[in-house]
Design a protein around this motif. Sequence first.
Motif, PDB file in Angstrom:
ATOM      1  N   ASN A 163      54.670  -4.760 -61.981  1.00 37.57           N
ATOM      2  CA  ASN A 163      56.032  -5.035 -62.442  1.00 37.57           C
ATOM      3  C   ASN A 163      56.615  -6.275 -61.771  1.00 37.57           C
ATOM      4  O   ASN A 163      57.384  -7.020 -62.396  1.00 37.57           O
ATOM      5  N   GLU A 164      56.269  -6.526 -60.530  1.00 44.39           N
ATOM      6  CA  GLU A 164      56.753  -7.737 -59.866  1.00 44.39           C
ATOM      7  C   GLU A 164      56.176  -8.988 -60.526  1.00 44.39           C
ATOM      8  O   GLU A 164      56.888  -9.987 -60.709  1.00 44.39           O
ATOM      9  N   ILE A 165      54.909  -8.928 -60.901  1.00 47.78           N
ATOM     10  CA  ILE A 165      54.296 -10.074 -61.589  1.00 47.78           C
ATOM     11  C   ILE A 165      54.924 -10.268 -62.965  1.00 47.78           C
ATOM     12  O   ILE A 165      55.217 -11.395 -63.389  1.00 47.78           O
ATOM     13  N   ARG A 166      55.160  -9.162 -63.670  1.00 44.13           N
ATOM     14  CA  ARG A 166      55.783  -9.262 -64.990  1.00 44.13           C
ATOM     15  C   ARG A 166      57.199  -9.826 -64.888  1.00 44.13           C
ATOM     16  O   ARG A 166      57.625 -10.654 -65.707  1.00 44.13           O
ATOM     17  N   ALA A 167      57.946  -9.388 -63.875  1.00 42.22           N
ATOM     18  CA  ALA A 167      59.292  -9.920 -63.679  1.00 42.22           C
ATOM     19  C   ALA A 167      59.255 -11.411 -63.373  1.00 42.22           C
ATOM     20  O   ALA A 167      60.090 -12.186 -63.867  1.00 42.22           O
ATOM     21  N   ALA A 168      58.299 -11.835 -62.554  1.00 41.67           N
ATOM     22  CA  ALA A 168      58.188 -13.253 -62.219  1.00 41.67           C
ATOM     23  C   ALA A 168      57.813 -14.079 -63.449  1.00 41.67           C
ATOM     24  O   ALA A 168      58.318 -15.190 -63.640  1.00 41.67           O
ATOM     25  N   ARG A 169      56.932 -13.555 -64.306  1.00 42.31           N
ATOM     26  CA  ARG A 169      56.560 -14.281 -65.522  1.00 42.31           C
ATOM     27  C   ARG A 169      57.757 -14.417 -66.460  1.00 42.31           C
ATOM     28  O   ARG A 169      57.970 -15.476 -67.062  1.00 42.31           O
ATOM     29  N   LYS A 170      58.518 -13.345 -66.604  1.00 44.15           N
ATOM     30  CA  LYS A 170      59.707 -13.435 -67.437  1.00 44.15           C
ATOM     31  C   LYS A 170      60.727 -14.400 -66.826  1.00 44.15           C
ATOM     32  O   LYS A 170      61.463 -15.084 -67.545  1.00 44.15           O
ATOM     33  N   GLY A 171      60.762 -14.471 -65.504  1.00 37.15           N
ATOM     34  CA  GLY A 171      61.638 -15.442 -64.856  1.00 37.15           C
ATOM     35  C   GLY A 171      61.239 -16.874 -65.166  1.00 37.15           C
ATOM     36  O   GLY A 171      62.101 -17.743 -65.352  1.00 37.15           O
ATOM     37  N   VAL A 172      59.932 -17.118 -65.255  1.00 39.41           N
ATOM     38  CA  VAL A 172      59.458 -18.454 -65.634  1.00 39.41           C
ATOM     39  C   VAL A 172      59.882 -18.789 -67.057  1.00 39.41           C
ATOM     40  O   VAL A 172      60.351 -19.902 -67.350  1.00 39.41           O
ATOM     41  N   LEU A 173      59.733 -17.808 -67.964  1.00 41.58           N
ATOM     42  CA  LEU A 173      60.154 -18.038 -69.354  1.00 41.58           C
ATOM     43  C   LEU A 173      61.654 -18.293 -69.444  1.00 41.58           C
ATOM     44  O   LEU A 173      62.101 -19.157 -70.214  1.00 41.58           O
ATOM     45  N   ALA A 174      62.430 -17.551 -68.658  1.00 43.34           N
ATOM     46  CA  ALA A 174      63.883 -17.772 -68.666  1.00 43.34           C
ATOM     47  C   ALA A 174      64.233 -19.159 -68.129  1.00 43.34           C
ATOM     48  O   ALA A 174      65.132 -19.833 -68.658  1.00 43.34           O
ATOM     49  N   SER A 175      63.524 -19.614 -67.111  1.00 43.00           N
ATOM     50  CA  SER A 175      63.781 -20.947 -66.557  1.00 43.00           C
ATOM     51  C   SER A 175      63.408 -22.035 -67.560  1.00 43.00           C
ATOM     52  O   SER A 175      64.119 -23.035 -67.700  1.00 43.00           O
ATOM     53  N   GLU A 176      62.287 -21.855 -68.249  1.00 47.22           N
ATOM     54  CA  GLU A 176      61.901 -22.836 -69.263  1.00 47.22           C
ATOM     55  C   GLU A 176      62.920 -22.884 -70.402  1.00 47.22           C
ATOM     56  O   GLU A 176      63.255 -23.969 -70.909  1.00 47.22           O
ATOM     57  N   ALA A 177      63.423 -21.717 -70.805  1.00 44.11           N
ATOM     58  CA  ALA A 177      64.457 -21.702 -71.848  1.00 44.11           C
ATOM     59  C   ALA A 177      65.738 -22.358 -71.364  1.00 44.11           C
ATOM     60  O   ALA A 177      66.423 -23.056 -72.126  1.00 44.11           O
ATOM     61  N   ALA A 178      66.078 -22.171 -70.079  1.00 48.07           N
ATOM     62  CA  ALA A 178      67.268 -22.822 -69.525  1.00 48.07           C
ATOM     63  C   ALA A 178      67.103 -24.341 -69.512  1.00 48.07           C
ATOM     64  O   ALA A 178      68.060 -25.082 -69.780  1.00 48.07           O
ATOM     65  N   THR A 179      65.904 -24.812 -69.205  1.00 50.26           N
ATOM     66  CA  THR A 179      65.648 -26.253 -69.246  1.00 50.26           C
ATOM     67  C   THR A 179      65.805 -26.795 -70.660  1.00 50.26           C
ATOM     68  O   THR A 179      66.418 -27.850 -70.879  1.00 50.26           O
ATOM     69  N   GLN A 180      65.258 -26.068 -71.628  1.00 49.15           N
ATOM     70  CA  GLN A 180      65.402 -26.496 -73.018  1.00 49.15           C
ATOM     71  C   GLN A 180      66.861 -26.483 -73.445  1.00 49.15           C
ATOM     72  O   GLN A 180      67.317 -27.373 -74.187  1.00 49.15           O
ATOM     73  N   LYS A 181      67.605 -25.503 -72.962  1.00 46.34           N
ATOM     74  CA  LYS A 181      69.033 -25.442 -73.276  1.00 46.34           C
ATOM     75  C   LYS A 181      69.769 -26.657 -72.703  1.00 46.34           C
ATOM     76  O   LYS A 181      70.628 -27.261 -73.368  1.00 46.34           O
TER      77      LYS A 181
ATOM     78  N   TYR B  93      69.079 -20.055 -92.942  1.00 45.77           N
ATOM     79  CA  TYR B  93      69.601 -20.517 -91.655  1.00 45.77           C
ATOM     80  C   TYR B  93      69.751 -19.368 -90.661  1.00 45.77           C
ATOM     81  O   TYR B  93      69.517 -19.539 -89.464  1.00 45.77           O
ATOM     82  N   LEU B  94      70.115 -18.187 -91.168  1.00 47.96           N
ATOM     83  CA  LEU B  94      70.219 -17.030 -90.278  1.00 47.96           C
ATOM     84  C   LEU B  94      68.867 -16.623 -89.731  1.00 47.96           C
ATOM     85  O   LEU B  94      68.749 -16.177 -88.581  1.00 47.96           O
ATOM     86  N   SER B  95      67.818 -16.799 -90.513  1.00 49.60           N
ATOM     87  CA  SER B  95      66.468 -16.452 -90.039  1.00 49.60           C
ATOM     88  C   SER B  95      65.893 -17.498 -89.101  1.00 49.60           C
ATOM     89  O   SER B  95      65.085 -17.183 -88.218  1.00 49.60           O
ATOM     90  N   GLN B  96      66.309 -18.756 -89.280  1.00 54.14           N
ATOM     91  CA  GLN B  96      65.775 -19.834 -88.446  1.00 54.14           C
ATOM     92  C   GLN B  96      66.534 -19.991 -87.128  1.00 54.14           C
ATOM     93  O   GLN B  96      65.977 -20.489 -86.150  1.00 54.14           O
ATOM     94  N   ALA B  97      67.788 -19.583 -87.098  1.00 51.77           N
ATOM     95  CA  ALA B  97      68.608 -19.822 -85.905  1.00 51.77           C
ATOM     96  C   ALA B  97      68.045 -19.177 -84.650  1.00 51.77           C
ATOM     97  O   ALA B  97      67.974 -19.832 -83.603  1.00 51.77           O
ATOM     98  N   PRO B  98      67.627 -17.886 -84.671  1.00 48.89           N
ATOM     99  CA  PRO B  98      67.120 -17.295 -83.416  1.00 48.89           C
ATOM    100  C   PRO B  98      65.890 -18.009 -82.853  1.00 48.89           C
ATOM    101  O   PRO B  98      65.668 -17.989 -81.645  1.00 48.89           O
ATOM    102  N   GLN B  99      65.092 -18.641 -83.706  1.00 52.88           N
ATOM    103  CA  GLN B  99      63.886 -19.317 -83.239  1.00 52.88           C
ATOM    104  C   GLN B  99      64.175 -20.656 -82.570  1.00 52.88           C
ATOM    105  O   GLN B  99      63.324 -21.187 -81.867  1.00 52.88           O
ATOM    106  N   HIS B 100      65.358 -21.191 -82.804  1.00 54.56           N
ATOM    107  CA  HIS B 100      65.691 -22.518 -82.270  1.00 54.56           C
ATOM    108  C   HIS B 100      66.893 -22.470 -81.333  1.00 54.56           C
ATOM    109  O   HIS B 100      67.528 -23.498 -81.104  1.00 54.56           O
TER     110      HIS B 100
END
Length: 308
Positions: A126-144, A260-267
């Motif tokens: 679970n610690e590894i899974r949490a860290a991986r999700k943290g990486v994904l969240a950081s990458e999404a924050a960078t894209q934001k 547009y409603l279907s495409q919005a969550p992906q972008h």
Amino acid sequence: MNIFKCRHPWFIVTYFGVLVLSASLLFAQAQPSDQVWTLEQMLERALETSPAVHEALANELVAASQLGRAKTGRLPTASFTGIISPITAAEGNAVDGDTDDDDFGIFSKGDLKVIQPIYAFGRLRNEIRAARKGVLASEAATQKSRHAVIFAIKELYYNLLLSHQIKELLDDSQENFAKALETVEERLENDEGNATEQDLLRLRIGAASVDKEQLTIERAIAVTRSALKRHLRVAAQTPFKLASTKLNTVNVTLKPLDFYLSQAPQHRPELAQLEAGLAARQARLEATRSQYYPAIFLASGFEYSVAP
């Protein structure tokens, strides 16, 4: 008469070298850069110099290091403690004995421990899974952050183009008003046609309104240019020119709302950041619950002591 004397010839060379270098630097500063900016160049420059993007990239490195640290929880850990100390000679036992302060030797002791985790009831997983999700969240924050910078630059850029277009229309209107005023004044002076003083007054009011709007749009252009320079980290006194001040027509085919409603969550990176953050919190919660269970591990060690 000798005006300047110097015993070291290299001093003269250095002195004139410094003068030439200083003059070249002053000349370079006196010649401002006349770079012509395109939208692509501004976007590239803004993304390279944006503090928000750099902060997000730093957070990505932190998240990656936390993932690496979580993965090392499955690896064995080793610790070694070593002691080296001088010791005096001693005779007897722990209850009754004598020491000889004139006779010294070296005492050494080493203690090696190795621990290999075997099973921790899901804590490490679970610690590894949490860290991986943290990486994904950081990458999404960078894209934001990148999207926010791109939106700000494009908004300012197209506002500036629109202001230039409006200014051209106002210039044409001002010129037309000037011609109309001249024509009406000539007709009134020569008593020709059906022009009246009221017509002249209306034209003057219209020309004044155009002058007022022209001052407003010039102020808007200056403010927008200043904002663009700030985003691009360009000095305020640096000349700033656009490659084109024309708005191009864009043909857009409007699609149904469901598309547009279907495409919005992906972008939308903020949605990906939110989902990854919630998954990381859930994984950390499960890892914390696993701490209530015992951890199974394999331990081994080696210890030695040597004294004269």
